[in-house]
Design a protein around this motif. Structure first.
Motif, PDB file in Angstrom:
ATOM      1  N   PRO A   1       0.828  -1.206   0.000  1.00 26.26           N
ATOM      2  CA  PRO A   1       0.000   0.000   0.000  1.00 26.26           C
ATOM      3  C   PRO A   1       0.861   1.255   0.000  1.00 26.26           C
ATOM      4  N   SER A   2       0.281   2.363  -0.427  1.00 24.15           N
ATOM      5  CA  SER A   2       1.017   3.608  -0.579  1.00 24.15           C
ATOM      6  C   SER A   2       1.217   4.280   0.784  1.00 24.15           C
ATOM      7  N   ILE A   3       2.392   4.070   1.373  1.00 20.35           N
ATOM      8  CA  ILE A   3       2.720   4.637   2.679  1.00 20.35           C
ATOM      9  C   ILE A   3       4.206   4.964   2.729  1.00 20.35           C
ATOM     10  N   PHE A   4       4.574   5.831   3.659  1.00 21.28           N
ATOM     11  CA  PHE A   4       5.992   6.083   3.879  1.00 21.28           C
ATOM     12  C   PHE A   4       6.221   6.378   5.350  1.00 21.28           C
ATOM     13  N   THR A   5       7.445   6.219   5.761  1.00 16.34           N
ATOM     14  CA  THR A   5       7.848   6.543   7.117  1.00 16.34           C
ATOM     15  C   THR A   5       9.329   6.889   7.100  1.00 16.34           C
ATOM     16  N   PHE A   6       9.828   7.317   8.238  1.00 16.57           N
ATOM     17  CA  PHE A   6      11.245   7.647   8.319  1.00 16.57           C
ATOM     18  C   PHE A   6      11.756   7.352   9.723  1.00 16.57           C
TER      19      PHE A   6
ATOM     20  N   LYS B   1      15.728   7.562  12.266  1.00 14.62           N
ATOM     21  CA  LYS B   1      17.141   7.949  12.370  1.00 14.62           C
ATOM     22  C   LYS B   1      18.062   6.847  11.852  1.00 14.62           C
ATOM     23  N   THR B   2      17.562   5.583  11.906  1.00 17.96           N
ATOM     24  CA  THR B   2      18.308   4.443  11.378  1.00 17.96           C
ATOM     25  C   THR B   2      17.395   3.664  10.439  1.00 17.96           C
ATOM     26  N   LEU B   3      18.005   2.838   9.600  1.00 14.81           N
ATOM     27  CA  LEU B   3      17.211   1.984   8.719  1.00 14.81           C
ATOM     28  C   LEU B   3      16.367   1.023   9.548  1.00 14.81           C
ATOM     29  N   GLU B   4      16.939   0.507  10.631  1.00 11.37           N
ATOM     30  CA  GLU B   4      16.201  -0.412  11.503  1.00 11.37           C
ATOM     31  C   GLU B   4      14.962   0.263  12.100  1.00 11.37           C
ATOM     32  N   ALA B   5      15.106   1.499  12.535  1.00 10.95           N
ATOM     33  CA  ALA B   5      13.972   2.235  13.113  1.00 10.95           C
ATOM     34  C   ALA B   5      12.889   2.486  12.063  1.00 10.95           C
ATOM     35  N   ALA B   6      13.302   2.863  10.862  1.00 14.26           N
ATOM     36  CA  ALA B   6      12.335   3.117   9.784  1.00 14.26           C
ATOM     37  C   ALA B   6      11.633   1.819   9.388  1.00 14.26           C
ATOM     38  N   SER B   7      12.370   0.712   9.323  1.00 13.62           N
ATOM     39  CA  SER B   7      11.783  -0.584   8.965  1.00 13.62           C
ATOM     40  C   SER B   7      10.797  -1.051  10.033  1.00 13.62           C
ATOM     41  N   LYS B   8      11.161  -0.880  11.292  1.00 11.65           N
ATOM     42  CA  LYS B   8      10.269  -1.274  12.393  1.00 11.65           C
ATOM     43  C   LYS B   8       8.981  -0.452  12.354  1.00 11.65           C
ATOM     44  N   ASP B   9       9.120   0.850  12.095  1.00 17.03           N
ATOM     45  CA  ASP B   9       7.941   1.705  11.997  1.00 17.03           C
ATOM     46  C   ASP B   9       7.077   1.310  10.802  1.00 17.03           C
ATOM     47  N   MET B  10       7.695   0.950   9.680  1.00 16.81           N
ATOM     48  CA  MET B  10       6.937   0.516   8.500  1.00 16.81           C
ATOM     49  C   MET B  10       6.150  -0.750   8.826  1.00 16.81           C
ATOM     50  N   HIS B  11       6.766  -1.670   9.557  1.00 17.40           N
ATOM     51  CA  HIS B  11       6.088  -2.903   9.961  1.00 17.40           C
ATOM     52  C   HIS B  11       4.860  -2.566  10.815  1.00 17.40           C
ATOM     53  N   THR B  12       5.015  -1.649  11.758  1.00 18.45           N
ATOM     54  CA  THR B  12       3.902  -1.227  12.622  1.00 18.45           C
ATOM     55  C   THR B  12       2.785  -0.606  11.797  1.00 18.45           C
ATOM     56  N   ILE B  13       3.146   0.241  10.845  1.00 15.03           N
ATOM     57  CA  ILE B  13       2.142   0.878   9.981  1.00 15.03           C
ATOM     58  C   ILE B  13       1.407  -0.173   9.155  1.00 15.03           C
ATOM     59  N   LEU B  14       2.139  -1.144   8.625  1.00 20.45           N
ATOM     60  CA  LEU B  14       1.485  -2.215   7.856  1.00 20.45           C
ATOM     61  C   LEU B  14       0.455  -2.942   8.718  1.00 20.45           C
ATOM     62  N   LEU B  15       0.808  -3.263   9.970  1.00 27.93           N
ATOM     63  CA  LEU B  15      -0.146  -3.936  10.859  1.00 27.93           C
ATOM     64  C   LEU B  15      -1.355  -3.052  11.144  1.00 27.93           C
TER      65      LEU B  15
ATOM     66  N   LEU C   1      -2.602  -0.872   9.130  1.00 27.66           N
ATOM     67  CA  LEU C   1      -3.421  -0.885   7.912  1.00 27.66           C
ATOM     68  C   LEU C   1      -4.170  -2.204   7.734  1.00 27.66           C
ATOM     69  N   VAL C   2      -3.561  -3.314   8.173  1.00 26.56           N
ATOM     70  CA  VAL C   2      -4.269  -4.596   8.145  1.00 26.56           C
ATOM     71  C   VAL C   2      -5.502  -4.507   9.042  1.00 26.56           C
ATOM     72  N   SER C   3      -5.329  -3.970  10.248  1.00 26.93           N
ATOM     73  CA  SER C   3      -6.453  -3.823  11.182  1.00 26.93           C
ATOM     74  C   SER C   3      -7.529  -2.911  10.602  1.00 26.93           C
ATOM     75  N   GLU C   4      -7.104  -1.842   9.952  1.00 25.56           N
ATOM     76  CA  GLU C   4      -8.053  -0.911   9.334  1.00 25.56           C
ATOM     77  C   GLU C   4      -8.822  -1.584   8.197  1.00 25.56           C
ATOM     78  N   ALA C   5      -8.124  -2.351   7.391  1.00 29.74           N
ATOM     79  CA  ALA C   5      -8.788  -3.073   6.295  1.00 29.74           C
ATOM     80  C   ALA C   5      -9.820  -4.051   6.855  1.00 29.74           C
ATOM     81  N   LEU C   6      -9.466  -4.716   7.938  1.00 28.45           N
ATOM     82  CA  LEU C   6     -10.384  -5.654   8.581  1.00 28.45           C
ATOM     83  C   LEU C   6     -11.639  -4.927   9.056  1.00 28.45           C
ATOM     84  N   GLU C   7     -11.470  -3.798   9.733  1.00 27.86           N
ATOM     85  CA  GLU C   7     -12.607  -3.016  10.214  1.00 27.86           C
ATOM     86  C   GLU C   7     -13.502  -2.574   9.064  1.00 27.86           C
TER      87      GLU C   7
END
Length: 142
Positions: A24-29, A31-45, A47-53
């Motif tokens: 899905p069309s999203i972005f995040t940022f 200070k580290t790649l690990e932090a941005a990746s972890k935040d992207m994972h959280t956002i994906l989850l 959005l999954v919950s939102e799609a379910l609702e």
């Protein structure tokens, strides 16, 4: 089986790591790649919950997606991935939570927990829920 969403990495003016996912069309940022990746994972989850609702299917990764930047994959865990597929199967087959509850002989609230991507669920429980939609879970090793 893991759903891995292709994201594209660029650096911001202040050296932040910016991750953009096309589908899905999203972005995040971060200070580290690990932090941005972890935040992207959280956002994906989220959005999954939102799609379910909203009773909408959640998009599968678009491995043909292109964008500016270095390609970086952000993966859902195998259980989270199976839950996405279960939610999409429920929508496709018009199976309601109450239908799964009746077929499994459990309260509807338990089905809500089963399909929630943030709750831990045993694979055999997910398998039974998937069977209740008329679909079948297949696990393979590559």
């Amino acid at each position: 089986m893991k759903l891995t969403y292709p994201c594209f990495l660029t650096r911001g003016e202040n050296s932040d790591y910016i991750l953009e996912c096309v589908t899905p069309s999203i972005f995040t940022f971060g200070k580290t790649l690990e932090a941005a990746s972890k935040d992207m994972h959280t956002i994906l989850l989220d959005l999954v919950s939102e799609a379910l609702e909203n009773k909408e299917p959640f998009p599968y990764p678009d491995n043909e997606a292109t964008a500016e930047g270095e390609r970086v994959g952000v993966s859902l865990t195998p259980i989270e991935s199976i839950k996405v597929m279960l939610i999409n199967a429920m929508i496709e087959t018009k199976t309601r939570q109450v239908d799964i509850a009746e077929k499994l002989g459990i309260p509807r609230q338990e089905v809500t927990r089963i399909i929630n991507p943030r709750y831990r669920t045993k694979l055999d429980t997910l398998d039974r829920a998937i069977e209740a939609t008329g679909k079948h879970l297949q696990v393979s090793f590559v």
